[in-house]
Design a protein around this motif. Structure first.
Motif, PDB file in Angstrom:
ATOM      1  N   PHE A 189       0.817  -1.216   0.000  1.00  0.00           N
ATOM      2  CA  PHE A 189       0.000   0.000   0.000  1.00  0.00           C
ATOM      3  C   PHE A 189       0.854   1.271   0.000  1.00  0.00           C
ATOM      4  CE2 PHE A 189      -3.440  -2.815   1.655  1.00  0.00           C
ATOM      5  CZ  PHE A 189      -4.306  -2.629   0.588  1.00  0.00           C
ATOM      6  N   SER A 190       1.952   1.248   0.727  1.00  0.00           N
ATOM      7  CA  SER A 190       2.797   2.444   0.739  1.00  0.00           C
ATOM      8  C   SER A 190       3.443   2.674  -0.622  1.00  0.00           C
ATOM      9  CB  SER A 190       3.855   2.339   1.836  1.00  0.00           C
ATOM     10  OG  SER A 190       4.753   1.293   1.545  1.00  0.00           O
ATOM     11  N   MET A 191       3.846   1.625  -1.310  1.00  0.00           N
ATOM     12  CA  MET A 191       4.414   1.769  -2.645  1.00  0.00           C
ATOM     13  C   MET A 191       3.363   2.237  -3.650  1.00  0.00           C
ATOM     14  SD  MET A 191       7.460   1.360  -2.439  1.00  0.00           S
ATOM     15  CE  MET A 191       8.739   0.569  -3.275  1.00  0.00           C
ATOM     16  N   MET A 192       2.115   1.776  -3.485  1.00  0.00           N
ATOM     17  CA  MET A 192       1.055   2.234  -4.385  1.00  0.00           C
ATOM     18  C   MET A 192       0.787   3.724  -4.182  1.00  0.00           C
ATOM     19  SD  MET A 192      -1.597  -1.026  -4.535  1.00  0.00           S
ATOM     20  CE  MET A 192      -2.923   0.002  -4.118  1.00  0.00           C
ATOM     21  N   PHE A 193       0.798   4.188  -2.941  1.00  0.00           N
ATOM     22  CA  PHE A 193       0.542   5.598  -2.681  1.00  0.00           C
ATOM     23  C   PHE A 193       1.715   6.478  -3.113  1.00  0.00           C
ATOM     24  CE2 PHE A 193      -2.610   3.983   0.475  1.00  0.00           C
ATOM     25  CZ  PHE A 193      -3.719   4.509  -0.165  1.00  0.00           C
TER      26      PHE A 193
END
Length: 137
Positions: A17-21
């Motif tokens: 999720f952090s990489m997607m954001f």
């Protein structure tokens, strides 16, 4: 063991999720547009003018003159490099259209100005430089 698996799954989901954001809001798109022929001509003129200025500043007699005036040739080259395209074109045009021999016209104009000024002051009686004038006083 089960605890480690749950923890590893939670860490993996957090990283996903952090990489997607982090990658989501960044858009890298190239925008293509037509370049007008005038833009190409102006760019070519500016490059030619800057080359002409650099060639002029590289001459030995110009560097001696700059040094005599108290300007280092390196400083002059740095200032020339800092000129915008339009300034470089205007300066190169001035160099091409300048009369050979420098400012002889300005010298003649200055001598005539001083002569007329002295003539007027002689006529008004403030000075006595010329013998052919009569003072108004």
């Amino acid at each position: 063991m089960e605890f480690m698996r749950k923890q590893r799954t939670a860490v993996c989901l957090l990283l996903i999720f952090s990489m997607m954001f982090l990658a989501g809001p960044v858009q890298t798109a190239a925008h293509a547009a037509m370049i007008s022929p005038q833009t190409v001509i102006d760019t070519a003129k500016a490059a030619e003018a800057k080359e002409q200025i650099n060639t002029f500043l590289a001459r030995e007699d110009v560097q001696k003159s700059l040094t005599a005036m108290g300007i280092s040739p390196d400083e002059a080259k740095a200032r020339a490099a800092g000129l915008s395209d339009s300034e470089a074109v205007a300066f190169a045009d001035q160099m091409e259209n300048a009369p050979a021999g420098g400012s002889a016209g300005m010298l003649i104009g200055a001598v005539l100005f001083v002569f007329v000024l002295l003539l007027i002051t002689d006529i008004l009686g403030f000075t006595k430089v010329f013998k052919f004038t009569r003072s108004l006083r």
